[in-house]
Write an enzyme that holds these catalytic residues in place. Structure first.
Site, mmCIF file in Angstrom:
data_model
loop_
_atom_site.group_PDB
_atom_site.id
_atom_site.type_symbol
_atom_site.label_atom_id
_atom_site.label_comp_id
_atom_site.label_asym_id
_atom_site.label_seq_id
_atom_site.Cartn_x
_atom_site.Cartn_y
_atom_site.Cartn_z
ATOM 1 N N TRP A 104 89.578 -54.605 112.106
ATOM 2 C CA TRP A 104 90.288 -53.627 111.299
ATOM 3 C C TRP A 104 91.471 -54.327 110.331
ATOM 4 C CZ3 TRP A 104 87.317 -50.730 109.154
ATOM 5 C CH2 TRP A 104 86.979 -49.779 109.888
ATOM 6 N N ASP A 173 99.351 -50.757 109.754
ATOM 7 C CA ASP A 173 98.154 -49.380 109.305
ATOM 8 C C ASP A 173 97.867 -48.848 110.755
ATOM 9 O OD1 ASP A 173 95.496 -48.376 110.159
ATOM 10 O OD2 ASP A 173 94.567 -50.229 109.368
ATOM 11 N N LYS A 197 91.400 -39.468 111.422
ATOM 12 C CA LYS A 197 91.280 -39.852 113.294
ATOM 13 C C LYS A 197 92.052 -38.856 113.260
ATOM 14 C CE LYS A 197 90.169 -44.325 112.104
ATOM 15 N NZ LYS A 197 88.522 -43.722 112.358
HETATM 16 C C1 LIG Z 1 92.905 -48.809 112.525
HETATM 17 C C2 LIG Z 1 91.740 -49.035 111.321
HETATM 18 N N1 LIG Z 1 92.049 -48.941 110.415
HETATM 19 C C3 LIG Z 1 91.278 -48.761 109.024
HETATM 20 C C4 LIG Z 1 90.003 -48.125 109.262
HETATM 21 C C5 LIG Z 1 88.981 -47.216 107.825
HETATM 22 O O1 LIG Z 1 89.719 -46.486 107.366
HETATM 23 P P1 LIG Z 1 88.418 -46.199 105.940
HETATM 24 O O2 LIG Z 1 87.243 -45.804 106.419
HETATM 25 O O3 LIG Z 1 89.137 -44.762 105.622
HETATM 26 O O4 LIG Z 1 88.757 -47.217 105.076
HETATM 27 C C6 LIG Z 1 89.327 -47.814 110.394
HETATM 28 C C7 LIG Z 1 88.057 -46.710 110.310
HETATM 29 O O5 LIG Z 1 87.737 -46.777 111.089
HETATM 30 C C8 LIG Z 1 90.484 -48.182 110.920
HETATM 31 O O6 LIG Z 1 89.960 -47.515 112.139
#
Ligand SMILES: Cc1ncc(COP(=O)(O)O)c(C=O)c1O
Length: 368
Positions: A104, A173, A197
């Site tokens: 991520w 994030d 989550k």
């Molecule tokens: C740490 C983290 N950041 C970002 C995301 C991406 O999130 P989204 O699917 O809401 O764009 C995730 C998705 O699992 C994640 O675990």
């Protein structure tokens, strides 16, 4: 139709508190005596105003945020935030630092690079397959922000505490550990996460943004050139309702925040609950020679517990048998394999104990 619910260890979308789901179910056809579902009422109604304002107020109380912060709801998940952050906060001549702790973070970095922004990756744990959180890195003191990923959903690592970044604020994030523990908010310009989550349905990002950081964003003329829906200012000025917001998502988030505040003892209470669950699971695996946690001990996540068994064949059998016994979502992310138990806020202690009992039984049988 059966009401049977499994122990859900999915990584996201993932388990929500049963109390919240039942509340949604019971009020779904007639929200607050309106004679309509919450998905049918106007976002400009008094009823919805109460929902969004209560969600903001609860988020502020839980996080101990004062009036220096906005709480915003933005569609597009956390992934859109990866793009909006450099777009809104990095003008020509401004730089930012990023720490790369997994898939991520890598995606967040890529979005800044696509826009040809001047960013530096100041630390990375890629050399050991992102199995640890880098320490002792130095933040450029002329950077506008340093971007971190507090919990790495796929690799099962987590910042146990936040680093000293001097005068440079952190943008973080927190998708997979948002509202799971208290955080020192003074260190941050922005905290954000996809809701799916710890907070609610997918599609909505919760964004906590310091007002003065937003006000100083970009030379204001350049900022005005951004599309309306991609400007934080738009959300801040209109209480996240410039256009029709994700009403059902915000409503569920409000109920989950209420549950954390009123049933779980706030972030201090939920942190204890999470430490207890994670502690039990890691202690069990540390005492076993069958299960092997993949993250370094000092970097282990209390949200996503990643582990391996002695062979891939055993892992496949473990996941299949667990599913049969009502323990779902234990397969590791498709990019890494192995096993992963996501034990977010709503996972119960009972669920973790049931998982450990199954793991014990499986190991005994296979070792025999
Ligand atoms: C740490 C983290 N950041 C970002 C995301 C991406 O999130 P989204 O699917 O809401 O764009 C995730 C998705 O699992 C994640 O675990």
């Amino acid at each position: 139709m059966t009401d049977h619910r499994i122990y859900n260890f999915n990584a996201g979308p993932s388990a929500l508190p049963e109390k919240v789901l039942r509340n949604i179910q019971s009020s779904f056809l007639n929200f607050n005596g309106s004679g309509m579902s919450v998905t049918e009422i106007s976002h400009r109604s008094t009823e919805f105003d109460q929902v969004i304002n209560d969600a903001v107020a609860r988020a502020k109380r839980l996080m101990k945020l004062d009036d220096r912060f906005h709480v915003l709801f933005i569609q597009g998940g956390a992934s859109l935030q990866f793009a909006m952050i450099p777009m809104n906060f990095l003008a020509a001549g401004q730089t930012a630092d990023y720490v790369n702790t997994g898939t991520w973070s890598t995606k967040a970095i890529k979005e800044a690079q696509i826009q040809k922004k001047d960013i530096q990756v100041i630390a990375s744990s890629e050399d050991r397959d992102f199995s640890y959180i880098p320490k002792d890195f130095t933040v450029n003191q002329d950077a506008r922000f340093v971007h971190l990923t507090s919990n790495n959903t796929i690799k099962g690592t987590q910042f146990a505490s936040f680093p000293d970044t001097g005068n440079v604020p952190i943008i973080c994030d927190m998708s997979s550990d948002f509202f799971s523990r208290p955080v020192p908010v003074d260190k941050f310009a922005m905290l954000y996460g996809g809701a799916q989550k710890n907070l609610g349905p997918s599609g909505t990002a919760v964004v906590i943004l310091r007002k003065d950081f937003l006000e100083k964003a970009f030379g204001s003329s350049e900022n005005q050139e951004l599309p309306t829906m991609l400007r934080y200012e738009t959300y801040a000025q209109k209480n996240s309702m410039y256009n029709t917001p994700p009403c059902f998502g915000i409503y569920t988030i409000e109920l989950v925040l209420k549950w954390i505040e009123e049933d779980m003892g706030g972030l201090e209470g939920i942190e204890k609950h999470n430490q207890e669950k994670g502690g039990l699971l890691y202690d069990f695996m540390d005492a076993s020679d069958f299960y092997r946690p993949t993250a370094d001990k000092d970097s282990r996540s209390l949200m996503n517990v990643t582990f391996r068994l002695p062979s891939e064949e055993l892992e496949a059998r473990f996941i299949a048998q667990a599913t049969q016994e009502g323990l779902g979502g234990l397969k590791g992310h498709r990019s890494v394999g192995g096993c992963r138990a996501s034990i977010y806020n709503a996972t119960t202690l009972e669920g973790v104990k049931a998982l450990i009992a199954f793991m014990e039984k499986f190991a005994k049988k296979e070792a025999a």
